[in-house]
Design a protein around this motif. Structure first.
Motif, PDB file in Angstrom:
ATOM      1  N   LEU A 117      -0.271  16.585 -12.018  1.00 40.37           N
ATOM      2  CA  LEU A 117      -1.593  17.009 -12.472  1.00 40.37           C
ATOM      3  C   LEU A 117      -2.047  18.247 -11.704  1.00 40.37           C
ATOM      4  O   LEU A 117      -2.527  19.213 -12.289  1.00 40.37           O
ATOM      5  CB  LEU A 117      -2.609  15.876 -12.305  1.00 40.37           C
ATOM      6  N   ALA A 118      -1.860  18.230 -10.395  1.00 35.40           N
ATOM      7  CA  ALA A 118      -2.249  19.385  -9.577  1.00 35.40           C
ATOM      8  C   ALA A 118      -1.446  20.625  -9.968  1.00 35.40           C
ATOM      9  O   ALA A 118      -1.998  21.723 -10.076  1.00 35.40           O
ATOM     10  CB  ALA A 118      -2.056  19.072  -8.099  1.00 35.40           C
ATOM     11  N   GLN A 178       0.815  -1.213   0.000  1.00 33.56           N
ATOM     12  CA  GLN A 178       0.000   0.000   0.000  1.00 33.56           C
ATOM     13  C   GLN A 178       0.849   1.263   0.000  1.00 33.56           C
ATOM     14  O   GLN A 178       0.443   2.280  -0.551  1.00 33.56           O
ATOM     15  CB  GLN A 178      -0.957   0.008   1.180  1.00 33.56           C
ATOM     16  N   PHE A 179       2.022   1.214   0.573  1.00 36.68           N
ATOM     17  CA  PHE A 179       2.879   2.395   0.617  1.00 36.68           C
ATOM     18  C   PHE A 179       3.463   2.690  -0.757  1.00 36.68           C
ATOM     19  O   PHE A 179       3.527   3.845  -1.182  1.00 36.68           O
ATOM     20  CB  PHE A 179       3.991   2.206   1.661  1.00 36.68           C
ATOM     21  N   GLU A 180       3.874   1.639  -1.462  1.00 37.77           N
ATOM     22  CA  GLU A 180       4.384   1.821  -2.824  1.00 37.77           C
ATOM     23  C   GLU A 180       3.272   2.295  -3.745  1.00 37.77           C
ATOM     24  O   GLU A 180       3.496   3.151  -4.606  1.00 37.77           O
ATOM     25  CB  GLU A 180       4.982   0.513  -3.347  1.00 37.77           C
ATOM     26  N   ALA A 230       3.202   5.783  -5.898  1.00 37.52           N
ATOM     27  CA  ALA A 230       2.938   5.812  -7.340  1.00 37.52           C
ATOM     28  C   ALA A 230       1.789   6.765  -7.655  1.00 37.52           C
ATOM     29  O   ALA A 230       1.854   7.529  -8.630  1.00 37.52           O
ATOM     30  CB  ALA A 230       2.629   4.407  -7.843  1.00 37.52           C
ATOM     31  N   LEU A 231       0.747   6.734  -6.845  1.00 34.36           N
ATOM     32  CA  LEU A 231      -0.380   7.639  -7.028  1.00 34.36           C
ATOM     33  C   LEU A 231       0.069   9.087  -6.874  1.00 34.36           C
ATOM     34  O   LEU A 231      -0.297   9.958  -7.666  1.00 34.36           O
ATOM     35  CB  LEU A 231      -1.489   7.311  -6.029  1.00 34.36           C
ATOM     36  N   GLU A 232       0.886   9.344  -5.879  1.00 35.27           N
ATOM     37  CA  GLU A 232       1.384  10.702  -5.646  1.00 35.27           C
ATOM     38  C   GLU A 232       2.194  11.202  -6.840  1.00 35.27           C
ATOM     39  O   GLU A 232       2.084  12.367  -7.229  1.00 35.27           O
ATOM     40  CB  GLU A 232       2.238  10.738  -4.383  1.00 35.27           C
ATOM     41  N   ARG A 233       3.013  10.325  -7.434  1.00 34.73           N
ATOM     42  CA  ARG A 233       3.825  10.720  -8.592  1.00 34.73           C
ATOM     43  C   ARG A 233       2.962  11.155  -9.771  1.00 34.73           C
ATOM     44  O   ARG A 233       3.409  11.933 -10.607  1.00 34.73           O
ATOM     45  CB  ARG A 233       4.763   9.589  -9.008  1.00 34.73           C
TER      46      ARG A 233
END
Length: 164
Positions: free
Chosen positions: A33-34, A19-21, A25-28
Motif C-alpha cells: 500500500l505504501a 503477535q510476531f506473526e 501479516a500486517l507488514e505484508r
C-alpha cells in the motif's frame, strides 16, 4: 454473550497466530500500500478523517471506483460512481472502466485541478481506488486522496451507507 467475547478475543489474537506473526501479516499488507501510494503520487485518508471532511462539508469530489451494480448496492453518501479495474491500468481501456473514456473522467473531475479528489473501492487489497487515484493524478489533479479501507472500513467504523 461469553461466546461472542471469546470469539472476538480469538479473532483479535489472529486465530492462533502470535503477535510476531500478526505483525508480519500486517507488514505484508502495509508495504505494498505504501509503495502504491508513493508511486501514485497521492495521499491516504482514514475513515475517521474522511467522515470529518464530509461533516465539515469540505469541497471535495468523492468517487466510488466499484462497478455500477456494487455502487447501487451500497456507497458513501455524496459519492459518484466511476468504475476502474482491479488490475493495473497503464493505458486507458474503456472495456475496463464500464465503457467510459478518459475524457469522461476528465469531465467528471472538472476544471479545477486544485479541488480535492477522494477515491475509494471495497477494501485495502482492492486496487480499483489505486487506479482511480493514479489516473486523477496523471490528469494533473494535485490534491488526490485515496481512502484505501473503502466501503468495508466505512461500514466497519459504524458509518451509514446509501442503498439504491
Amino acid at each position: 454473550m461469553r461466546t461472542c467475547i471469546g470469539l472476538a478475543a480469538l479473532l483479535a489474537a489472529g486465530c492462533g497466530t502470535n503477535q510476531f506473526e500478526a505483525e508480519a501479516a500486517l507488514e505484508r499488507k502495509a508495504v505494498p500500500l505504501a509503495r502504491e501510494t508513493v508511486a501514485g503520487g497521492y495521499a491516504l485518508v482514514t475513515a475517521d478523517e474522511l467522515a470529518g471532511w464530509l461533516e465539515q462539508r469540505k469541497d471535495l469530489l468523492l468517487i466510488d471506483a466499484m462497478p455500477a451494480a456494487d455502487f447501487a448496492r451500497e456507497h458513501i453518501a455524496g459519492a459518484v460512481n466511476f468504475e476502474f479495474p482491479r488490475e493495473a491500468m497503464a493505458s486507458w481501456d474503456p472495456a475496463r472502466t464500464g465503457g467510459k473514456s478518459e475524457q469522461d473522467l476528465e469531465t467528471l473531475l472538472g476544471a479545477d485541478r486544485e479541488r480535492r479528489v477522494v477515491v475509494y473501492c471495497g477494501f485495502v487489497a482492492c486496487a480499483r481506488s489505486h487506479n482511480a487515484a493514479l489516473w486523477a493524478a496523471q490528469l494533473g489533479f494535485r490534491d488526490v486522496v485515496r481512502f484505501p479501507g473503502g466501503i468495508h472500513a466505512w461500514k466497519g467504523s459504524g458509518r451509514p451507507v446509501v442503498k439504491e
